[in-house]
Design a protein around this motif. Sequence first.
Motif, mmCIF file in Angstrom:
data_model
loop_
_atom_site.group_PDB
_atom_site.id
_atom_site.type_symbol
_atom_site.label_atom_id
_atom_site.label_comp_id
_atom_site.label_asym_id
_atom_site.label_seq_id
_atom_site.Cartn_x
_atom_site.Cartn_y
_atom_site.Cartn_z
ATOM 1 N N SER A 1 47.530 72.211 6.709
ATOM 2 C CA SER A 1 47.642 72.119 7.654
ATOM 3 C C SER A 1 48.257 70.783 8.258
ATOM 4 O O SER A 1 48.035 69.867 7.627
ATOM 5 N N TRP B 1 40.635 73.134 3.686
ATOM 6 C CA TRP B 1 41.574 73.005 4.606
ATOM 7 C C TRP B 1 42.143 71.525 4.473
ATOM 8 O O TRP B 1 41.281 70.508 4.751
ATOM 9 N N GLN C 1 44.039 68.634 5.643
ATOM 10 C CA GLN C 1 44.616 68.485 6.913
ATOM 11 C C GLN C 1 45.580 67.283 7.003
ATOM 12 O O GLN C 1 45.027 66.061 6.628
ATOM 13 N N ALA D 1 40.749 66.994 13.866
ATOM 14 C CA ALA D 1 40.567 67.711 12.623
ATOM 15 C C ALA D 1 39.274 68.061 12.500
ATOM 16 O O ALA D 1 38.733 69.278 12.014
#
Length: 405
Positions: free
Chosen positions: A152, A222, A224, A235
């Motif tokens: 992401s 995730w 980031q 985040a």
Amino acid sequence: MTTAFLGGYVVPVAGSPIEDGTVLVADGRIVAVGRAVDVEVPDDAEIVDVSGCWLLPGFVEAHGHVGVYEEGEHWVGEDVNEKTDPNGARLRALDGINPDDEGFRDALSGGVTTIVVKPGSANPIGGQTVAVKAWGRTVDEMVIREPLSVKSALGENPKRIYGEKDRLPSTRLGVAAVIRDAFVKAQDYRLRREHADRAQEPFERDPTLEILSGVLDGKLPWSQHTHRADDIATAIRLSEEFGYRLVINHGTEGHLLADLLAEKNIPVIIGPLFTSRLKVELRRRSLRNPGILARAGVKIAITTDHPVVPIHFLVHQATLAVKEGLDADTALRAITTHPAEIMGLDDRVGSIAPGLDADLVVWSGDPLDVMSRATRVFIAGREVYHFDDHTGQGVTANPFYTERG
């Protein structure tokens, strides 16, 4: 087939160095590590004499684009960003990797045997990452684990890409909204799927929401992309709102929030560290930052973000971070055990220990000395690279023509 590496200075990383060490390998895995007097070597073992050299685990690059962002191939080899959909959770880096990318050969020359290949940062949700070995005919035979995480991005890149298209997201507000909307849909999707399972009713699967559900379920971390401190705070806010496991990638201003990251046990894959400050987000880029984070108690891994910095310079970034205050032991862990632990690969790579893959690198001396060289590289016990003293060049085994056992 059993292979014994004899006589070297063995640096397991997860354990203490061993003078005159022996590493025993069978069927691609490490079966024994210890002093020569403590490890029994079978009579029929193939002997690799590493006397006078250092033997280390292969380095782990935790954030790179090898194979999906090929060097010198221009648009033909640029498969790192699908810039047409802000939510690319269904996209897989696996599907864009070319094993013949020069970056894989460079990786071996720098002692890097494991690479986490990630989509780029054009989209708020870029897609699925994959961990691969740095040698093979097809990406399928190189895979260690897939999917490994979901990439992401916050900050400048996604807002610039879609702002130029005059569509959502063109601001930091919009980027966060795209991510938040996607997770709300994934939460609703999980509820519908659970209801269908209980009722034994048909259910139409959605590849995008299946992956995001895996993030919500804790199966996938995730990853980031974020540089600025305010984006790092966003985040953290999003991860706590939805309860997923966050890994900060780049973290250029992470040192400004080091105490917060340590308190929340959020690791940082920091780098690249050799770049110029080409954009606003990089204005506080410094080789001092890894040491600041580590001293605050943050688990760090160092990345080249290849091809931003060539992947064989991974160890040199660690060396110069030591020069700027990072503890030498932590620097070595930041390119071995730490990235393996952060990315959930420590059951396979990152150290020299029984049961792990026999990904071993013979160094002429301490790898944190810039004059040292990776002279031989083994993946799963097979030699895939050596440095030829006569020609002064590295030689990589050709996976398409080497006899395969």
